[in-house]
Design a protein around this motif. Structure first.
Motif, mmCIF file in Angstrom:
data_model
loop_
_atom_site.group_PDB
_atom_site.id
_atom_site.type_symbol
_atom_site.label_atom_id
_atom_site.label_comp_id
_atom_site.label_asym_id
_atom_site.label_seq_id
_atom_site.Cartn_x
_atom_site.Cartn_y
_atom_site.Cartn_z
ATOM 1 N N ASN A 85 -4.976 -29.116 109.223
ATOM 2 C CA ASN A 85 -5.583 -29.916 110.308
ATOM 3 C C ASN A 85 -6.796 -29.236 110.943
ATOM 4 O O ASN A 85 -6.967 -29.254 112.154
ATOM 5 C CB ASN A 85 -4.557 -30.235 111.394
ATOM 6 C CG ASN A 85 -3.425 -31.078 110.887
ATOM 7 O OD1 ASN A 85 -3.573 -31.821 109.931
ATOM 8 N ND2 ASN A 85 -2.273 -30.962 111.522
ATOM 9 N N GLY A 86 -7.620 -28.582 110.139
ATOM 10 C CA GLY A 86 -8.847 -27.978 110.647
ATOM 11 C C GLY A 86 -8.702 -26.585 111.234
ATOM 12 O O GLY A 86 -9.692 -25.990 111.644
ATOM 13 N N GLY A 95 -1.725 -28.419 103.594
ATOM 14 C CA GLY A 95 -2.749 -27.420 103.838
ATOM 15 C C GLY A 95 -3.537 -27.109 102.584
ATOM 16 O O GLY A 95 -3.125 -27.443 101.475
ATOM 17 N N VAL A 96 -4.677 -26.460 102.782
ATOM 18 C CA VAL A 96 -5.537 -26.046 101.690
ATOM 19 C C VAL A 96 -5.650 -24.528 101.738
ATOM 20 O O VAL A 96 -5.954 -23.953 102.790
ATOM 21 C CB VAL A 96 -6.936 -26.693 101.805
ATOM 22 C CG1 VAL A 96 -7.850 -26.206 100.691
ATOM 23 C CG2 VAL A 96 -6.833 -28.200 101.799
ATOM 24 N N VAL A 97 -5.407 -23.876 100.617
ATOM 25 C CA VAL A 97 -5.495 -22.417 100.543
ATOM 26 C C VAL A 97 -6.965 -22.017 100.691
ATOM 27 O O VAL A 97 -7.819 -22.477 99.938
ATOM 28 C CB VAL A 97 -4.923 -21.893 99.201
ATOM 29 C CG1 VAL A 97 -5.099 -20.387 99.097
ATOM 30 C CG2 VAL A 97 -3.466 -22.279 99.051
ATOM 31 N N THR A 98 -7.250 -21.181 101.687
ATOM 32 C CA THR A 98 -8.635 -20.739 101.921
ATOM 33 C C THR A 98 -8.870 -19.302 101.477
ATOM 34 O O THR A 98 -9.998 -18.914 101.228
ATOM 35 C CB THR A 98 -9.011 -20.863 103.408
ATOM 36 O OG1 THR A 98 -8.108 -20.084 104.190
ATOM 37 C CG2 THR A 98 -8.981 -22.316 103.861
ATOM 38 N N SER A 99 -7.804 -18.512 101.411
ATOM 39 C CA SER A 99 -7.947 -17.119 100.978
ATOM 40 C C SER A 99 -6.617 -16.662 100.388
ATOM 41 O O SER A 99 -5.551 -17.017 100.885
ATOM 42 C CB SER A 99 -8.326 -16.231 102.157
ATOM 43 O OG SER A 99 -8.344 -14.884 101.760
ATOM 44 N N LEU A 100 -6.703 -15.864 99.347
ATOM 45 C CA LEU A 100 -5.492 -15.354 98.696
ATOM 46 C C LEU A 100 -5.068 -14.001 99.248
ATOM 47 O O LEU A 100 -4.104 -13.413 98.788
ATOM 48 C CB LEU A 100 -5.707 -15.262 97.186
ATOM 49 C CG LEU A 100 -6.026 -16.590 96.506
ATOM 50 C CD1 LEU A 100 -6.350 -16.374 95.041
ATOM 51 C CD2 LEU A 100 -4.880 -17.568 96.665
ATOM 52 N N SER A 101 -5.817 -13.506 100.223
ATOM 53 C CA SER A 101 -5.455 -12.230 100.840
ATOM 54 C C SER A 101 -5.393 -12.414 102.349
ATOM 55 O O SER A 101 -6.020 -13.306 102.909
ATOM 56 C CB SER A 101 -6.468 -11.148 100.471
ATOM 57 O OG SER A 101 -7.747 -11.507 100.941
ATOM 58 N N LEU A 102 -4.652 -11.556 102.979
ATOM 59 C CA LEU A 102 -4.505 -11.594 104.423
ATOM 60 C C LEU A 102 -5.601 -10.765 105.075
ATOM 61 O O LEU A 102 -6.264 -9.974 104.405
ATOM 62 C CB LEU A 102 -3.121 -11.077 104.810
ATOM 63 C CG LEU A 102 -1.952 -11.919 104.302
ATOM 64 C CD1 LEU A 102 -0.623 -11.281 104.702
ATOM 65 C CD2 LEU A 102 -2.018 -13.332 104.829
#
Length: 179
Positions: free
Chosen positions: A112-113, A90-97
């Protein structure tokens, strides 16, 4: 003198009897009834009862909505990896929830998108490595469970193992005293 002695003995016997009786009553009230597992018919009845409640109705509406279907579809994409406990890249898209989240420490990851909430239960020694994550970092994740909730528009992965650049950055410690 004998009368005083007998009176004191009688008083001692009565008081100790009252104390002992009170102790037995307290012990009986603190014992909790053991919960036996429900039979299949009882579980089915409880499920029907819950589905008829306001919370159950709201959950069923969410499941049928486009957002609920999207979450279930994203879960289905990773179900095999979860079942087999294999790596998911996976790729980290945000460091916060998402705002209002009560999941503890976690990040948003695209696998996977599809976007997922990846929830960690770190010990203090693991926090530094997790805080070193940056947006667009590629990580490998392993987990045994994925869940969902109407409050969130994304499936929730409970991470048990994560690595970045072939280095372990998180490994869930086994629970103490549990299975």
């Amino acid at each position: 003198m004998k009368k005083v002695f007998y009176a004191l003995m009688l008083l001692l016997v009565v008081v100790s009897g009252l104390v002992f009786a009170n102790r037995e009553i307290n012990n009986e009230s603190t014992k909790k009834p053991s919960l036996k597992p429900l039979s299949a018919a009882e579980r089915k009845a409880e499920l029907k009862k819950w589905e008829a409640s306001p919370a159950g109705i709201m959950y069923k509406k969410w499941e049928a909505s486009p957002a609920g279907k999207k979450v279930h579809a994203a879960e289905a994409k990773i179900r095999k990896n979860i079942k087999d406990y294999t790596n998911m890249e996976g790729v980290v898209t945000s460091l916060s929830l998402p705002p209002g989240s009560r999941l503890g420490f976690g990040v948003m990851v695209r696998i996977n998108g599809d976007d997922y909430i990846v929830k960690f239960e770190p010990e203090k020694s693991q926090l530094e490595q997790l805080h070193s994550l940056k947006i667009n970092d590629k990580i490998m994740i392993r987990s045994h469970s994925v869940s969902h909730a109407p409050k969130y528009s994304y499936p929730i992965i409970s991470c048990e193992y994560a690595e970045r650049d072939s280095k372990v950055i998180f490994k869930r410690a086994p629970r103490k005293g549990g299975c």
